[in-house]
Design a protein around this motif. Structure first.
Motif, PDB file in Angstrom:
ATOM      1  N   ILE A 191      74.916 -16.242  18.170  1.00  0.00           N
ATOM      2  CA  ILE A 191      73.608 -15.411  17.659  1.00  0.00           C
ATOM      3  C   ILE A 191      75.134 -14.049  18.385  1.00  0.00           C
ATOM      4  N   ASP A 192      76.305 -13.657  17.394  1.00  0.00           N
ATOM      5  CA  ASP A 192      77.100 -12.445  18.247  1.00  0.00           C
ATOM      6  C   ASP A 192      76.853 -11.294  18.590  1.00  0.00           C
ATOM      7  N   PHE A 193      75.800 -10.963  18.909  1.00  0.00           N
ATOM      8  CA  PHE A 193      74.661  -9.161  18.859  1.00  0.00           C
ATOM      9  C   PHE A 193      75.125  -8.290  19.502  1.00  0.00           C
ATOM     10  N   ARG A 194      76.982  -8.767  19.817  1.00  0.00           N
ATOM     11  CA  ARG A 194      77.569  -7.981  21.528  1.00  0.00           C
ATOM     12  C   ARG A 194      77.502  -6.260  21.460  1.00  0.00           C
ATOM     13  N   TYR A 195      77.750  -6.251  19.383  1.00  0.00           N
ATOM     14  CA  TYR A 195      78.492  -4.766  19.683  1.00  0.00           C
ATOM     15  C   TYR A 195      76.985  -4.396  18.915  1.00  0.00           C
ATOM     16  N   ASN A 196      76.571  -4.740  18.609  1.00  0.00           N
ATOM     17  CA  ASN A 196      74.985  -5.061  16.989  1.00  0.00           C
ATOM     18  C   ASN A 196      74.208  -3.755  18.165  1.00  0.00           C
ATOM     19  N   ILE A 220      73.874 -13.679  27.162  1.00  0.00           N
ATOM     20  CA  ILE A 220      75.362 -14.622  27.574  1.00  0.00           C
ATOM     21  C   ILE A 220      76.138 -13.201  27.704  1.00  0.00           C
ATOM     22  N   GLY A 221      76.623 -12.397  29.105  1.00  0.00           N
ATOM     23  CA  GLY A 221      76.821 -11.531  28.393  1.00  0.00           C
ATOM     24  C   GLY A 221      76.764 -10.426  29.466  1.00  0.00           C
ATOM     25  N   ALA A 222      76.093  -9.410  29.243  1.00  0.00           N
ATOM     26  CA  ALA A 222      76.042  -8.300  29.441  1.00  0.00           C
ATOM     27  C   ALA A 222      74.307  -7.672  29.443  1.00  0.00           C
ATOM     28  N   THR A 223      73.786  -6.866  30.353  1.00  0.00           N
ATOM     29  CA  THR A 223      72.491  -6.351  30.109  1.00  0.00           C
ATOM     30  C   THR A 223      72.652  -5.335  28.752  1.00  0.00           C
ATOM     31  N   THR A 224      71.418  -5.477  28.441  1.00  0.00           N
ATOM     32  CA  THR A 224      71.362  -4.701  26.773  1.00  0.00           C
ATOM     33  C   THR A 224      70.962  -3.784  27.088  1.00  0.00           C
ATOM     34  N   THR A 225      70.585  -2.526  26.323  1.00  0.00           N
ATOM     35  CA  THR A 225      70.119  -1.493  26.070  1.00  0.00           C
ATOM     36  C   THR A 225      68.934  -1.587  27.011  1.00  0.00           C
ATOM     37  N   GLY A 226      68.513  -1.569  26.173  1.00  0.00           N
ATOM     38  CA  GLY A 226      66.668  -1.570  26.513  1.00  0.00           C
ATOM     39  C   GLY A 226      66.279  -0.714  25.939  1.00  0.00           C
ATOM     40  N   LYS A 227      65.994  -0.805  24.499  1.00  0.00           N
ATOM     41  CA  LYS A 227      65.418  -0.013  23.419  1.00  0.00           C
ATOM     42  C   LYS A 227      64.207  -0.973  22.226  1.00  0.00           C
ATOM     43  N   ASN A 228      62.672  -0.484  23.237  1.00  0.00           N
ATOM     44  CA  ASN A 228      62.226  -1.326  22.940  1.00  0.00           C
ATOM     45  C   ASN A 228      61.082  -0.201  21.872  1.00  0.00           C
ATOM     46  N   VAL A 229      61.808   1.137  21.583  1.00  0.00           N
ATOM     47  CA  VAL A 229      60.877   1.761  20.410  1.00  0.00           C
ATOM     48  C   VAL A 229      61.917   2.062  19.441  1.00  0.00           C
ATOM     49  N   GLY A 230      61.033   2.744  18.004  1.00  0.00           N
ATOM     50  CA  GLY A 230      61.592   2.540  17.051  1.00  0.00           C
ATOM     51  C   GLY A 230      61.910   4.133  16.624  1.00  0.00           C
ATOM     52  N   SER A 231      62.293   4.390  15.619  1.00  0.00           N
ATOM     53  CA  SER A 231      62.375   5.528  15.213  1.00  0.00           C
ATOM     54  C   SER A 231      62.366   5.796  13.594  1.00  0.00           C
ATOM     55  N   ILE A 232      61.776   6.937  12.424  1.00  0.00           N
ATOM     56  CA  ILE A 232      61.969   7.173  11.252  1.00  0.00           C
ATOM     57  C   ILE A 232      63.211   8.342  11.543  1.00  0.00           C
ATOM     58  N   THR A 233      63.751   8.217  10.060  1.00  0.00           N
ATOM     59  CA  THR A 233      64.605   9.685   9.353  1.00  0.00           C
ATOM     60  C   THR A 233      63.214  10.300   8.567  1.00  0.00           C
ATOM     61  N   LYS A 287      76.204 -14.000  32.669  1.00  0.00           N
ATOM     62  CA  LYS A 287      76.853 -12.669  33.221  1.00  0.00           C
ATOM     63  C   LYS A 287      78.415 -13.133  33.034  1.00  0.00           C
ATOM     64  N   ILE A 288      78.329 -11.993  32.015  1.00  0.00           N
ATOM     65  CA  ILE A 288      79.991 -11.946  31.119  1.00  0.00           C
ATOM     66  C   ILE A 288      80.730 -10.558  31.156  1.00  0.00           C
ATOM     67  N   ASP A 289      81.087  -9.827  31.669  1.00  0.00           N
ATOM     68  CA  ASP A 289      81.734  -8.747  31.428  1.00  0.00           C
ATOM     69  C   ASP A 289      82.968  -8.935  30.432  1.00  0.00           C
ATOM     70  N   GLU A 290      83.213  -8.241  29.389  1.00  0.00           N
ATOM     71  CA  GLU A 290      84.876  -7.686  29.063  1.00  0.00           C
ATOM     72  C   GLU A 290      85.497  -6.467  29.674  1.00  0.00           C
ATOM     73  N   LEU A 291      86.255  -7.186  29.977  1.00  0.00           N
ATOM     74  CA  LEU A 291      87.266  -5.988  30.796  1.00  0.00           C
ATOM     75  C   LEU A 291      88.585  -5.245  30.104  1.00  0.00           C
ATOM     76  N   LEU A 292      88.896  -4.470  30.456  1.00  0.00           N
ATOM     77  CA  LEU A 292      90.067  -3.527  30.351  1.00  0.00           C
ATOM     78  C   LEU A 292      91.443  -4.647  30.510  1.00  0.00           C
ATOM     79  N   THR A 293      91.451  -5.210  31.380  1.00  0.00           N
ATOM     80  CA  THR A 293      92.837  -6.120  32.298  1.00  0.00           C
ATOM     81  C   THR A 293      92.602  -7.079  32.306  1.00  0.00           C
ATOM     82  N   GLN A 294      91.815  -7.703  30.633  1.00  0.00           N
ATOM     83  CA  GLN A 294      91.113  -9.668  30.397  1.00  0.00           C
ATOM     84  C   GLN A 294      91.456  -9.654  28.974  1.00  0.00           C
TER      85      GLN A 294
END
Length: 486
Positions: free
Chosen positions: A268-273, A366-379, A416-423
């Motif tokens: 599953i590719d969640f990298r920008y989700n 696989i990739g980088a550490t995620t944001t860390g949001k274990n909370v939810g919101s309402i509009t 751990k894998i980072d997406e780097l500018l000069t990669q």
């Protein structure tokens, strides 16, 4: 005349409304609770808006017991809202709020939560090389059919100018925000691992775009393994304003294809989700989980002490739980594990899926550490439409079936894998793309391409267009039909 609802009546609207898990939006899922008490047709004053804000936070805010006793009601609404929050501080309030936000237009907020916004269709990340004031943007992806995609802009492209001006720390925010008119980007290229500026430019004009969260899917047969892969960028059940879960249905169809082809490994590719509707998160997890059905707990929600006893009294303990669905296209019977590609932009409902699946199968990130949001919101918006503002306060904390919610610092990747500018970034689905290639290696033990050594660079990630997405996911509560006393 609009009469004020007491908080128990407003609670009924909450139960019938929507719940969202989103990433933060650099300042930051739908109900219409407390109404304005005035009947004047003149413009709403800041004080009226501020009263509406605090009245609702006293009921719904997860940290409502920590609201200031005597807030300054003379501030502008955005400042007033911010002053009320139990804001995060690494030392003093490590359990604090990093994610609540307010927006001047409730309509725009709701649209963005459903993937609709005015955009060029180009998502990007901004980098600043060490020792300079220069800012470079690198394209994460473009939305199919968007102005950016039609202009030939693609993942991995690097830009350093906007409308003829070089991006630096003093101007990048203003230049990229613009005024909604045409943007002309000046591009650079990589040459021997270094950025070289060019004269190439591409011009795009933003449009109101409904973004399909499913970017791509495919199946690979490698070393005797049948590997399903898909890129999912926001948890949205369907287009803005639609009652049909078009995108959830598309995911069902994708998993139907995975099942028909005998997929026995999943990436599953969640990298920008950044998050989205909990209903969509539940739907997706129900297609993946091993041995899950409507009797198994996907997640549990913890509310504040004001709401909890009332919710339990009116709707029972089941109100606090989200259960898996029984899905005909579930492939969990063929899976013992799942691989998830992540970056620091992976948040909220994405993390909910990771956490919710872990009691049932091995989930490897696989990739980088995620944001860390274990909370939810309402509009929260005003149902009288007198107050145009919309706010997105945190209202609950989420746990999996084992009672685990220990990812406020994010999920640390197994690899751990980072997406780097000069990669050099490959396109999604290319088996030599660094993150996908690593997942295939973890599955098969063999590489389809050599893993490149990370470039020796010192850069700071400044921000990303992903942060400006409302993200948004909703957990729809099916409440019994009860009379609302007014």
């Amino acid at each position: 005349m609009h009469q004020r609802r007491d908080w128990r009546s407003a609670l009924l609207l909450l139960a019938a409304g929507s719940f969202l898990m989103t990433s933060c939006k650099k300042e930051i899922d739908s109900i219409t609770p407390q109404s304005s008490t005035t009947t004047s047709t003149t413009s709403t004053s800041d004080q009226e808006v501020n009263k509406w804000i605090i009245d609702n936070l006293k009921i719904y805010y997860y940290w409502n017991d920590k609201l200031p006793a005597n807030p300054n009601n003379t501030q502008k609404p955005a400042d007033f809202f911010k002053s009320l929050l139990y804001s995060y501080d690494a030392t003093v309030r490590p359990d604090g709020d990093r994610f609540s936000w307010i927006q001047e237009s409730a309509d725009e907020l709701k649209a963005s939560l459903s993937g609709e916004s005015k955009t060029t269709g180009m998502e990007y990340q901004l980098y600043r090389p060490a020792g300079t004031d220069d800012i470079y943007g690198k394209v994460l992806y473009t939305h199919p059919g968007s102005p950016a995609a039609l202009a030939g802009i693609k993942r991995g492209d690097i830009f350093y100018k906007v409308n003829g001006q070089k991006l630096v720390t003093a101007n990048y925010s203003q230049l990229l925000a613009g005024d909604g008119s045409t943007f002309t980007y000046g591009f650079a290229k990589l040459q021997d691992g270094k950025i070289v500026t060019t004269d190439e430019t591409k011009t795009v004009t933003p449009v109101v775009l409904q973004q399909n969260p499913i970017l791509m899917d495919t199946v690979y047969t490698i070393a005797g393994k049948t590997i399903g892969y898909f890129v999912y960028n926001q948890f949205v059940p369907g287009p803005n304003g639609s009652s049909v879960p078009t995108y959830d249905n598309q995911l069902d169809a994708i998993f139907g294809k995975f099942k028909a082809k005998g997929v026995n490994e999943l990436v599953i590719d969640f990298r920008y989700n950044p998050g989205g509707y909990v209903s969509s998160a539940t739907n997706l997890a129900s297609l993946i989980g091993r041995g899950v059905d409507q009797s198994k707990v996907f997640a549990r929600k913890e509310w504040n002490s004001t709401l909890t006893p009332e919710l339990e009294k009116q709707y029972g303990k089941s109100f606090f739980y989200d259960y898996f669905k029984t899905k005909a296209n579930n492939i969990g019977g063929n899976l013992n594990r799942v691989y998830v590609l992540t970056t620091r932009r992976t948040a909220s409902a994405s993390e909910l899926v990771i956490n919710g699946l872990r009691p049932y199968m091995t989930v490897t990130t696989i990739g980088a550490t995620t944001t860390g949001k274990n909370v939810g919101s309402i509009t929260i918006s005003d149902d009288t439409k007198k107050i145009k503002w919309g706010m997105q306060p945190i209202v609950s904390k989420s746990f999996n079936s084992l009672g685990q919610s220990d990812y406020t610092a994010g999920f640390i990747p197994a690899v751990k894998i980072d997406e780097l500018l000069t990669q050099d970034w490959k396109q999604f689905g290319d088996i030599s793309e660094v993150m996908l290639n690593e997942a295939i290696y973890q599955i098969t033990g063999g590489r389809t391409a050599r893993r490149p050594a990370p470039p020796q660079e010192s850069t700071t990630i400044i921000s990303s267009s992903i942060e400006q997405k409302a993200g948004g996911s909703n957990m729809f509560f099916e409440a019994p039909a009860l009379r609302v006393n007014q």
